[in-house]
Design a protein around this motif. Structure first.
Motif, PDB file in Angstrom:
ATOM      1  N   UNK A 191       0.878  -1.161   0.000  1.00 40.27           N
ATOM      2  CA  UNK A 191       0.000   0.000   0.000  1.00 40.27           C
ATOM      3  C   UNK A 191       0.920   1.216   0.000  1.00 40.27           C
ATOM      4  N   UNK A 192       1.132   1.792  -1.153  1.00 35.70           N
ATOM      5  CA  UNK A 192       2.176   2.809  -1.302  1.00 35.70           C
ATOM      6  C   UNK A 192       1.836   4.080  -0.542  1.00 35.70           C
ATOM      7  N   UNK A 193       2.810   4.576   0.229  1.00 39.13           N
ATOM      8  CA  UNK A 193       2.640   5.837   0.930  1.00 39.13           C
ATOM      9  C   UNK A 193       3.531   6.930   0.352  1.00 39.13           C
ATOM     10  N   UNK A 194       4.541   6.563  -0.418  1.00 39.58           N
ATOM     11  CA  UNK A 194       5.370   7.572  -1.068  1.00 39.58           C
ATOM     12  C   UNK A 194       4.639   8.111  -2.294  1.00 39.58           C
ATOM     13  N   UNK A 195       4.904   9.359  -2.623  1.00 40.50           N
ATOM     14  CA  UNK A 195       4.243   9.983  -3.772  1.00 40.50           C
ATOM     15  C   UNK A 195       4.897   9.582  -5.093  1.00 40.50           C
ATOM     16  N   UNK A 196       6.016   8.949  -5.000  1.00 39.12           N
ATOM     17  CA  UNK A 196       6.708   8.466  -6.188  1.00 39.12           C
ATOM     18  C   UNK A 196       7.549   7.273  -5.804  1.00 39.12           C
ATOM     19  N   UNK A 197       8.546   6.967  -6.616  1.00 39.04           N
ATOM     20  CA  UNK A 197       9.431   5.837  -6.364  1.00 39.04           C
ATOM     21  C   UNK A 197      10.877   6.310  -6.277  1.00 39.04           C
ATOM     22  N   UNK A 198      11.712   5.445  -5.729  1.00 36.04           N
ATOM     23  CA  UNK A 198      13.126   5.762  -5.542  1.00 36.04           C
ATOM     24  C   UNK A 198      14.006   4.919  -6.451  1.00 36.04           C
TER      25      UNK A 198
ATOM     26  N   UNK B 274      16.028   7.882   3.095  1.00 43.84           N
ATOM     27  CA  UNK B 274      16.196   9.053   2.234  1.00 43.84           C
ATOM     28  C   UNK B 274      15.868  10.338   2.994  1.00 43.84           C
ATOM     29  N   UNK B 275      16.595  11.400   2.696  1.00 47.73           N
ATOM     30  CA  UNK B 275      16.266  12.680   3.292  1.00 47.73           C
ATOM     31  C   UNK B 275      14.861  13.110   2.911  1.00 47.73           C
ATOM     32  N   UNK B 276      14.208  13.910   3.763  1.00 48.21           N
ATOM     33  CA  UNK B 276      12.826  14.340   3.483  1.00 48.21           C
ATOM     34  C   UNK B 276      12.711  15.028   2.125  1.00 48.21           C
ATOM     35  N   UNK B 277      11.658  14.684   1.402  1.00 50.31           N
ATOM     36  CA  UNK B 277      11.417  15.284   0.095  1.00 50.31           C
ATOM     37  C   UNK B 277       9.924  15.211  -0.219  1.00 50.31           C
ATOM     38  N   UNK B 278       9.555  15.675  -1.401  1.00 52.22           N
ATOM     39  CA  UNK B 278       8.168  15.587  -1.825  1.00 52.22           C
ATOM     40  C   UNK B 278       7.748  14.144  -2.087  1.00 52.22           C
ATOM     41  N   UNK B 279       8.732  13.292  -2.340  1.00 48.69           N
ATOM     42  CA  UNK B 279       8.419  11.875  -2.565  1.00 48.69           C
ATOM     43  C   UNK B 279       7.968  11.213  -1.271  1.00 48.69           C
ATOM     44  N   UNK B 280       8.719  11.441  -0.206  1.00 49.96           N
ATOM     45  CA  UNK B 280       8.381  10.862   1.094  1.00 49.96           C
ATOM     46  C   UNK B 280       9.185  11.551   2.176  1.00 49.96           C
ATOM     47  N   UNK B 281       8.526  11.829   3.294  1.00 49.47           N
ATOM     48  CA  UNK B 281       9.180  12.401   4.468  1.00 49.47           C
ATOM     49  C   UNK B 281       9.020  11.400   5.608  1.00 49.47           C
TER      50      UNK B 281
ATOM     51  N   UNK C  26      11.469   1.732  -6.741  1.00 48.64           N
ATOM     52  CA  UNK C  26      11.155   1.272  -5.384  1.00 48.64           C
ATOM     53  C   UNK C  26      10.177   2.203  -4.691  1.00 48.64           C
ATOM     54  N   UNK C  27       8.973   1.715  -4.367  1.00 44.10           N
ATOM     55  CA  UNK C  27       8.033   2.521  -3.586  1.00 44.10           C
ATOM     56  C   UNK C  27       8.244   2.300  -2.093  1.00 44.10           C
ATOM     57  N   UNK C  28       7.816   3.251  -1.300  1.00 51.40           N
ATOM     58  CA  UNK C  28       7.751   3.054   0.141  1.00 51.40           C
ATOM     59  C   UNK C  28       6.313   2.687   0.472  1.00 51.40           C
ATOM     60  N   UNK C  29       6.150   1.583   1.181  1.00 54.69           N
ATOM     61  CA  UNK C  29       4.830   1.040   1.475  1.00 54.69           C
ATOM     62  C   UNK C  29       4.527   1.179   2.961  1.00 54.69           C
ATOM     63  N   UNK C  30       3.253   1.155   3.307  1.00 52.33           N
ATOM     64  CA  UNK C  30       2.906   1.337   4.702  1.00 52.33           C
ATOM     65  C   UNK C  30       1.795   0.436   5.180  1.00 52.33           C
ATOM     66  N   UNK C  31       1.834   0.130   6.460  1.00 53.74           N
ATOM     67  CA  UNK C  31       0.751  -0.548   7.152  1.00 53.74           C
ATOM     68  C   UNK C  31       0.390   0.328   8.351  1.00 53.74           C
ATOM     69  N   UNK C  32      -0.499  -0.143   9.167  1.00 55.98           N
ATOM     70  CA  UNK C  32      -0.875   0.634  10.350  1.00 55.98           C
ATOM     71  C   UNK C  32       0.310   0.816  11.289  1.00 55.98           C
ATOM     72  N   UNK C  33       1.167  -0.181  11.373  1.00 55.88           N
ATOM     73  CA  UNK C  33       2.229  -0.175  12.381  1.00 55.88           C
ATOM     74  C   UNK C  33       3.644  -0.005  11.837  1.00 55.88           C
TER      75      UNK C  33
END
Length: 253
Positions: A74-81, A152-159, A92-99
């Protein structure tokens, strides 16, 4: 190291912007002796707990169990790395779950921080004597001794900060049939993902050489939300908290 050229600016900036925030309230105490972990962890000041790299016991969460929980993204990043500075595509996307937050990538070797026999300008041409997050003594982390992961350092892709993560957040890293626990210890380029410390690579059976080592693929990084430990350099605390969180993550408790 394949990503270090792009990491130079971002890591240096990370020290100035993020280093102070990483210090626990007791950071001004040079011995950090008031923390009970220091007494039980004789080498915790440098992240050298003797049993932290031991193989998992029969009751501990396995690599297969963790990987089963991160099959779907479930992708949480706005783009891929990208995985390297020379990669043609960001995959590579950053994905997320509740925990937790997770990503699947390669592993480049981070040798920055405290100068040691393994990590220095001779062994690593892009060596930096700093890390974005600091030890409880206000010193750079020891990448040769402390298993940690670079985000990765904070960016528009993912913080990462908006995902409940910071320096000292507990991570589980899976490679083949091995699971090792550590912390978030450094930041890297804003467009690249897939990097961990010399000590983390060594614990996973990956060649830790900062110039020629690493893994081309097959590494899964799972960072647990709101899981920051203190002191950041305690390998025993990271392992204990990581094992407990991994158990919760796979539904054992």
């Amino acid at each position: 190291m394949r990503t270090r050229l792009l990491a130079l600016t971002s890591a240096a900036c990370g020290v100035a912007l993020l280093g102070a925030a990483a210090l626990p309230a007791s950071a001004s105490d040079p011995a950090s002796a008031s923390d009970p972990a220091s007494a039980s962890d004789p080498a915790s000041a440098f992240g050298q707990d003797a049993d932290a790299g031991a193989d998992a016991g029969p009751d501990e969460v396995t690599a297969a169990e963790l990987l089963a929980e991160v099959r779907a993204c479930s992708r949480i990043s706005k783009g891929r790395y990208r995985t390297d500075s020379g990669s043609a595509k960001a995959t590579v996307p950053v994905c997320g779950t509740r925990d937790a937050v997770f990503w699947k990538a390669d592993m480049d070797i981070d040798c920055d921080g405290r100068k040691t026999r393994a990590c220095n300008r001779k062994t690593d041409p892009y060596f930096l004597p700093e890390t974005a997050f600091q030890s409880s003594r206000g010193k750079p982390l020891d990448s040769a001794a402390l298993p940690h992961v670079v985000v990765p350092g904070p960016s528009k892709v993912w913080d990462y900060r908006q995902s409940g993560l910071t320096g000292g957040s507990v991570v589980a890293v899976v490679y083949r049939d091995r699971v090792r626990y550590g912390v978030i210890g450094d930041t890297g380029p804003t467009g690249i993902i897939g990097e961990a410390s010399y000590a983390m690579a060594k614990a996973l059976g990956i060649d830790p050489d900062p110039s020629t080592g690493g893994a081309e693929s097959g590494v899964t990084y799972i960072a647990f939300k709101d899981s920051r430990i203190s002191p950041i350099e305690s390998r025993a605390r990271a392992r204990s908290r990581g094992a407990a969180l991994a158990g919760e993550f796979v539904g054992r408790s």
